[in-house]
Enzyme design. Structure first.
Site, mmCIF file in Angstrom:
data_model
loop_
_atom_site.group_PDB
_atom_site.id
_atom_site.type_symbol
_atom_site.label_atom_id
_atom_site.label_comp_id
_atom_site.label_asym_id
_atom_site.label_seq_id
_atom_site.Cartn_x
_atom_site.Cartn_y
_atom_site.Cartn_z
ATOM 1 N N PRO A 33 0.831 -1.212 0.000
ATOM 2 C CG PRO A 33 -0.019 -1.046 2.175
ATOM 3 C CD PRO A 33 0.742 -1.964 1.260
ATOM 4 C CG ASP A 34 -0.584 5.034 -1.787
ATOM 5 O OD1 ASP A 34 -1.390 4.807 -0.854
ATOM 6 O OD2 ASP A 34 -0.913 5.647 -2.825
ATOM 7 C CG PHE A 35 3.185 6.190 3.127
ATOM 8 C CD1 PHE A 35 3.440 5.588 4.343
ATOM 9 C CD2 PHE A 35 4.108 6.037 2.100
ATOM 10 C CE1 PHE A 35 4.595 4.849 4.543
ATOM 11 C CE2 PHE A 35 5.267 5.308 2.288
ATOM 12 C CZ PHE A 35 5.521 4.711 3.512
ATOM 13 N NE ARG A 36 1.453 11.972 3.394
ATOM 14 C CZ ARG A 36 2.681 11.448 3.420
ATOM 15 N NH1 ARG A 36 3.105 10.705 2.412
ATOM 16 N NH2 ARG A 36 3.479 11.648 4.446
ATOM 17 C CG ASN A 107 9.054 3.679 -2.844
ATOM 18 O OD1 ASN A 107 8.484 4.604 -2.268
ATOM 19 N ND2 ASN A 107 8.693 3.246 -4.019
ATOM 20 C CG ASP A 109 9.651 -0.968 -2.154
ATOM 21 O OD1 ASP A 109 10.688 -0.777 -2.808
ATOM 22 O OD2 ASP A 109 8.537 -0.483 -2.482
ATOM 23 C CG HIS A 126 12.278 9.024 2.827
ATOM 24 N ND1 HIS A 126 10.974 9.231 2.464
ATOM 25 C CD2 HIS A 126 12.857 10.261 2.812
ATOM 26 C CE1 HIS A 126 10.769 10.527 2.233
ATOM 27 N NE2 HIS A 126 11.902 11.164 2.423
HETATM 28 P P1 OAD Z 1 2.116 8.842 -0.806
HETATM 29 O O1 OAD Z 1 1.235 7.735 -0.328
HETATM 30 O O2 OAD Z 1 2.088 10.115 -0.048
HETATM 31 O O3 OAD Z 1 1.772 9.170 -2.331
HETATM 32 C C1 OAD Z 1 1.630 8.156 -3.283
HETATM 33 C C2 OAD Z 1 1.112 8.787 -4.578
HETATM 34 O O4 OAD Z 1 1.134 7.792 -5.586
HETATM 35 C C3 OAD Z 1 -0.301 9.326 -4.487
HETATM 36 O O5 OAD Z 1 -0.339 10.619 -5.052
HETATM 37 C C4 OAD Z 1 -1.123 8.329 -5.339
HETATM 38 O O6 OAD Z 1 -2.188 8.965 -6.019
HETATM 39 C C5 OAD Z 1 -0.091 7.826 -6.318
HETATM 40 N N1 OAD Z 1 -0.291 6.445 -6.818
HETATM 41 C C6 OAD Z 1 -0.680 5.347 -6.126
HETATM 42 N N2 OAD Z 1 -0.666 4.251 -6.901
HETATM 43 C C7 OAD Z 1 -0.252 4.659 -8.135
HETATM 44 C C8 OAD Z 1 -0.049 4.003 -9.398
HETATM 45 N N3 OAD Z 1 -0.233 2.688 -9.553
HETATM 46 N N4 OAD Z 1 0.365 4.752 -10.446
HETATM 47 C C9 OAD Z 1 0.553 6.097 -10.324
HETATM 48 N N5 OAD Z 1 0.367 6.761 -9.166
HETATM 49 C C10 OAD Z 1 -0.021 6.070 -8.078
HETATM 50 O O7 OAD Z 1 3.591 8.229 -0.884
HETATM 51 P P2 OAD Z 1 4.982 9.020 -0.933
HETATM 52 O O8 OAD Z 1 4.871 10.259 -1.719
HETATM 53 O O9 OAD Z 1 6.008 8.024 -1.311
HETATM 54 O O10 OAD Z 1 8.169 8.548 4.637
HETATM 55 O O11 OAD Z 1 5.178 9.394 0.601
HETATM 56 C C11 OAD Z 1 6.335 10.094 0.991
HETATM 57 C C12 OAD Z 1 6.803 9.657 2.356
HETATM 58 O O12 OAD Z 1 5.730 9.756 3.282
HETATM 59 C C13 OAD Z 1 7.228 8.205 2.455
HETATM 60 O O13 OAD Z 1 8.554 7.973 2.031
HETATM 61 C C14 OAD Z 1 7.080 7.920 3.922
HETATM 62 C C15 OAD Z 1 5.787 8.639 4.205
HETATM 63 O O14 OAD Z 1 5.644 9.131 5.490
HETATM 64 C C16 OAD Z 1 8.808 7.857 5.591
HETATM 65 O O15 OAD Z 1 8.537 6.740 5.882
HETATM 66 C C17 OAD Z 1 9.915 8.610 6.237
#
Ligand code: OAD
Length: 270
Positions: A33-36, A107, A109, A126
């Site tokens: 899963p992503d974060f947000r 990432n 991972d 990170h």
């Molecule tokens: P986010 O979860 O903040 O953002 C992920 C983005 O990817 C969102 O804008 C989604 O719309 C988009 N997305 C998801 N799936 C996708 C797909 N298949 N194709 C295209 N876009 C997609 O994740 P990050 O920006 O990586 O920090 O978050 C930044 C940091 O916040 C992470 O490194 C982590 C977190 O707190 C730490 O752990 C220190």
């Protein structure tokens, strides 16, 4: 979409190297899963951890008091369970084709490495699960030992053999310094980046989020994301391209337009 990608195809064909800036969205197709993202993101699904706020799970001060929250999550996220996606293999293909300049990734991972991208090209801004240290005396614990601990002793926290402090993987928590390599490579690269692909990131966490924003306005920038983010939202340069699409889909098309799809397939089959 083909038409829109043409300037990128031409830039690559003319020898411009690509620098990637990426985040959790590039690994959602691997099942992480992503974060947000509102419903599926990690931060929306942390209720069971009873956190004061979602990002506390990666906050160093919170970890000192409550390491259990992070370790509940760590067992789910630990590398080894997930395979690289088409996107990750495209990075390796860019490397093989000598058109990769750098991969700046948020990432943890390690899927870029698993796909075969060499260390010299990767900046894990990170940190990652690759090394683990005591948060007090910095004594090292091998990742294998930490992994064994997580798997065998489900409810206990890995403790330093020397000082009994808590051990954690070298993931950069909020409140911790970023890896030196990020600053070194950025100093080397900043003025030379001609072509940037920003993908799968909400561009909310600084200083990483500021990197693609600091590029010269004549740099070609392509955003591949499910939503508009950062300066791609309100302050686009005329050279910017925004594709609100799945990142695997776009890179696959880019690969086809470059005539590299057979090589990509054989990389994935290996
Ligand atoms: P986010 O979860 O903040 O953002 C992920 C983005 O990817 C969102 O804008 C989604 O719309 C988009 N997305 C998801 N799936 C996708 C797909 N298949 N194709 C295209 N876009 C997609 O994740 P990050 O920006 O990586 O920090 O978050 C930044 C940091 O916040 C992470 O490194 C982590 C977190 O707190 C730490 O752990 C220190």
């Amino acid at each position: 979409m083909e038409q829109v990608l043409q300037p990128i195809v031409e830039a690559i064909k003319s020898g411009k190297k690509v620098t990637f800036f990426q985040g959790a969205g590039i690994s959602t197709n691997a099942g992480i899963p992503d974060f947000r993202s509102p419903k599926t993101g990690l931060y929306a699904n942390l209720a069971k951890l009873n956190l004061p706020y979602a990002e506390a799970v990666f906050d160093i001060d919170y970890f000192r008091e409550n390491p259990k929250a992070f370790y509940t999550l760590a067992s789910e996220l630990f590398p080894g369970k997930f395979m690289p996606t088409k996107y990750h293999y495209m990075l390796k293909l860019f490397q093989d084709k000598k058109v990769l300049k750098r991969v700046y990734t948020q990432n943890i991972d390690t899927l870029e490495r698993l796909a075969g991208v060499d260390d010299e090209f990767i900046v894990e801004a990170h940190g990652s699960f690759a090394n683990c240290h005591c948060i007090d005396c910095h004594n090292e614990m091998s990742t294998e030992e930490l992994k064994r601990h997580i798997n065998d002793k489900k409810d206990s926290i890995p403790i330093c053999a020397k000082c009994k402090g808590y051990v954690k993987p070298d993931i950069v928590f909020f409140g911790e310094a970023l890896p030196e390599k990020l600053f070194e490579k950025w100093d080397e690269d900043e003025d030379e980046i001609e072509l940037a692909i920003v993908a799968g990131t909400s561009l909310t966490v600084h200083p990483f989020a500021g990197l693609p924003e600091q590029l010269h306005r004549k740099t070609h920038r392509l955003l591949i994301n499910k939503e508009p983010v950062g300066s791609f939202k309100h302050n686009k340069s005329t050279k910017d391209i925004v594709l609100l699409e799945d990142c695997d889909k776009v890179l696959l098309l880019l690969c086809e337009l470059l005539g590299w799809e057979k090589e990509l397939e054989s990389l994935i089959e290996k």
